[in-house]
Design a protein around this motif. Sequence first.
Motif, PDB file in Angstrom:
ATOM      1  N   ILE A  37     -58.307   1.954  44.367  1.00 14.51           N
ATOM      2  CA  ILE A  37     -57.401   0.805  44.264  1.00 14.51           C
ATOM      3  C   ILE A  37     -56.784   0.752  42.866  1.00 14.51           C
ATOM      4  N   GLY A  38     -57.610   1.019  41.850  1.00 18.35           N
ATOM      5  CA  GLY A  38     -57.100   1.043  40.477  1.00 18.35           C
ATOM      6  C   GLY A  38     -56.020   2.100  40.290  1.00 18.35           C
ATOM      7  N   VAL A  39     -56.234   3.301  40.857  1.00 23.53           N
ATOM      8  CA  VAL A  39     -55.237   4.364  40.769  1.00 23.53           C
ATOM      9  C   VAL A  39     -53.947   3.945  41.467  1.00 23.53           C
ATOM     10  N   ALA A  40     -54.073   3.314  42.633  1.00 20.61           N
ATOM     11  CA  ALA A  40     -52.892   2.861  43.363  1.00 20.61           C
ATOM     12  C   ALA A  40     -52.112   1.820  42.570  1.00 20.61           C
ATOM     13  N   ILE A  41     -52.837   0.872  41.945  1.00 19.99           N
ATOM     14  CA  ILE A  41     -52.171  -0.146  41.127  1.00 19.99           C
ATOM     15  C   ILE A  41     -51.457   0.511  39.944  1.00 19.99           C
ATOM     16  N   LEU A  42     -52.128   1.521  39.332  1.00 19.20           N
ATOM     17  CA  LEU A  42     -51.521   2.233  38.207  1.00 19.20           C
ATOM     18  C   LEU A  42     -50.228   2.926  38.639  1.00 19.20           C
ATOM     19  N   LEU A  43     -50.246   3.592  39.782  1.00 20.07           N
ATOM     20  CA  LEU A  43     -49.044   4.264  40.279  1.00 20.07           C
ATOM     21  C   LEU A  43     -47.914   3.268  40.511  1.00 20.07           C
ATOM     22  N   LEU A  44     -48.232   2.120  41.078  1.00 19.97           N
ATOM     23  CA  LEU A  44     -47.213   1.107  41.314  1.00 19.97           C
ATOM     24  C   LEU A  44     -46.609   0.599  40.006  1.00 19.97           C
ATOM     25  N   LEU A  45     -47.470   0.389  39.004  1.00 24.04           N
ATOM     26  CA  LEU A  45     -46.977  -0.077  37.701  1.00 24.04           C
ATOM     27  C   LEU A  45     -46.073   0.971  37.061  1.00 24.04           C
ATOM     28  N   LEU A  46     -46.459   2.258  37.180  1.00 25.86           N
ATOM     29  CA  LEU A  46     -45.641   3.326  36.605  1.00 25.86           C
ATOM     30  C   LEU A  46     -44.305   3.440  37.326  1.00 25.86           C
ATOM     31  N   LEU A  47     -44.334   3.366  38.650  1.00 27.32           N
ATOM     32  CA  LEU A  47     -43.097   3.448  39.420  1.00 27.32           C
ATOM     33  C   LEU A  47     -42.201   2.233  39.172  1.00 27.32           C
ATOM     34  N   ALA A  48     -42.812   1.107  38.793  1.00 25.16           N
ATOM     35  CA  ALA A  48     -42.039  -0.096  38.470  1.00 25.16           C
ATOM     36  C   ALA A  48     -41.406  -0.024  37.087  1.00 25.16           C
ATOM     37  N   GLY A  49     -41.755   1.006  36.323  1.00 22.49           N
ATOM     38  CA  GLY A  49     -41.130   1.214  35.023  1.00 22.49           C
ATOM     39  C   GLY A  49     -41.939   0.749  33.829  1.00 22.49           C
ATOM     40  N   LEU A  50     -43.176   0.305  34.042  1.00 19.69           N
ATOM     41  CA  LEU A  50     -44.004  -0.129  32.914  1.00 19.69           C
ATOM     42  C   LEU A  50     -44.390   1.089  32.077  1.00 19.69           C
ATOM     43  N   ARG A  51     -44.422   0.933  30.772  1.00 25.24           N
ATOM     44  CA  ARG A  51     -44.774   2.050  29.885  1.00 25.24           C
ATOM     45  C   ARG A  51     -46.171   2.559  30.212  1.00 25.24           C
ATOM     46  N   ILE A  52     -46.319   3.867  30.143  1.00 25.45           N
ATOM     47  CA  ILE A  52     -47.540   4.507  30.618  1.00 25.45           C
ATOM     48  C   ILE A  52     -48.774   4.044  29.855  1.00 25.45           C
ATOM     49  N   GLY A  53     -48.672   3.923  28.520  1.00 21.62           N
ATOM     50  CA  GLY A  53     -49.833   3.504  27.742  1.00 21.62           C
ATOM     51  C   GLY A  53     -50.272   2.093  28.097  1.00 21.62           C
ATOM     52  N   VAL A  54     -49.303   1.219  28.272  1.00 19.08           N
ATOM     53  CA  VAL A  54     -49.604  -0.173  28.640  1.00 19.08           C
ATOM     54  C   VAL A  54     -50.218  -0.227  30.041  1.00 19.08           C
TER      55      VAL A  54
END
Length: 435
Positions: free
Chosen positions: A10-27
């Motif tokens: 679930i954490g990985v899925a949330i991370l992928l969604l945040l990255l695809l939404a344009g959030l900076r990778i480090g954040v």
Amino acid sequence: MIATPETGLIGVAILLLLLLAGLRIGVALGLVGVGGLLLLLGPEAAAIKSGVVFIDTLTKYELGTLPLFILMAQLFFAADASRDLFDAAAKMIGHRRGGLAYASVAGCAGFGAINGSSLATTATVGLVALPEMKKRGYSPALATGTVAAGGTLGQMIPPSGALIVFGIIAEQSIGTLFTAAIVPGITQALFYCAVIAVITWLRPSIAPPSQRATWRQRGIALARIWDMLALVGFAIGGIALGWISPPEAGSIGVAGALAIAAIRGRLNMAMLKEAFAGTLQTSGLILLVIIGALIFSVFVGITGLAEAAGMWVESLALSPLMTILLVAVILLVLGSVLDGLALMLLTTPILLPIVSAAGMSPIWFGIFLTRAMEIGFIHPPLGMNLYVIQGVAKDISINRIFKGVVPFLSADLFHLVLLMLFPAMVMWLPQVLGQ
């Protein structure tokens, strides 16, 4: 909340969604990692775990390698290294059919060894090479495809920022990673040259020969780059031979770059201010990414996701080669939608144990992963190098750039297969040098 592999997924899925939404990778990495630790361990334990990672990362001796090589690149950039490297290559081989395309690959390899960044190499060499190829009647597809693919050499040829980051998060020797990347980096450049040779042989009109430079002109061009190449060669050779550590090599590189900039009359306070500002900005961004990735790795480790993934792959009863092929497919699929650094930081905690269980060295995986990252940089429709090229050559359509990069992408996939079939391409030189 109970720590389970499903929680990690679930954490990985949330991370992928945040990255695809344009959030900076480090954040994104830091938010998911800290958020996951808060839910699994509670506020106090999460704060302690995150604080330990933060302090340990900031005090790593190896981390000094990164800003030093970035500063060296900034100083060389101020000294117009990209133009000098391309000009020297063009003077030597530009008169041949496809000569300026070969020169672009050589310029990317040379500047990549100085800069260590795919995007920066593509942009700086593209600004120099593309107008020259356009003026000499080169096909826009060949010109843009060559520079976009050649730019990925910045991630492979040491010193490479990607390899430094992998060495830190995977706790592997940065010096050994640099040495292991030499043969793959050279063969990658040769593969690109082979693609150019085949294309120009089939269609000579797309890359007409240029006027032959005199030996005096060649000598002048070579005289402007020998000091830079000698400095980089000494730094990387010193690491490979065990004479100096990577941070020491970075220090020597900075001192040498300062001397070269001074000799060329480019050293002044404005240039130094710009170089230091660029170094601090880039280093700070990468440091944030590394800390976020390590916190995320702690979260993944607590959930047991990596072990569960390893057990799942083991249950498939695949041979080591088929296991590596499965890993390659995963990397290529994710690489078509994720930024290269995001791909590395997301997959390393999960895939490294699987690759190690298949009998492959973590050093080999670092090179293999970087190679897969590079393919993502030129993989349509989201390859970042392709859009960098479009920004440099605004009169060329993105579809034409996509078309031009396809032959080089085919060569990249073939090269990746060779790395899987012949791991000695990566491990031979470190073994010979006793690393």
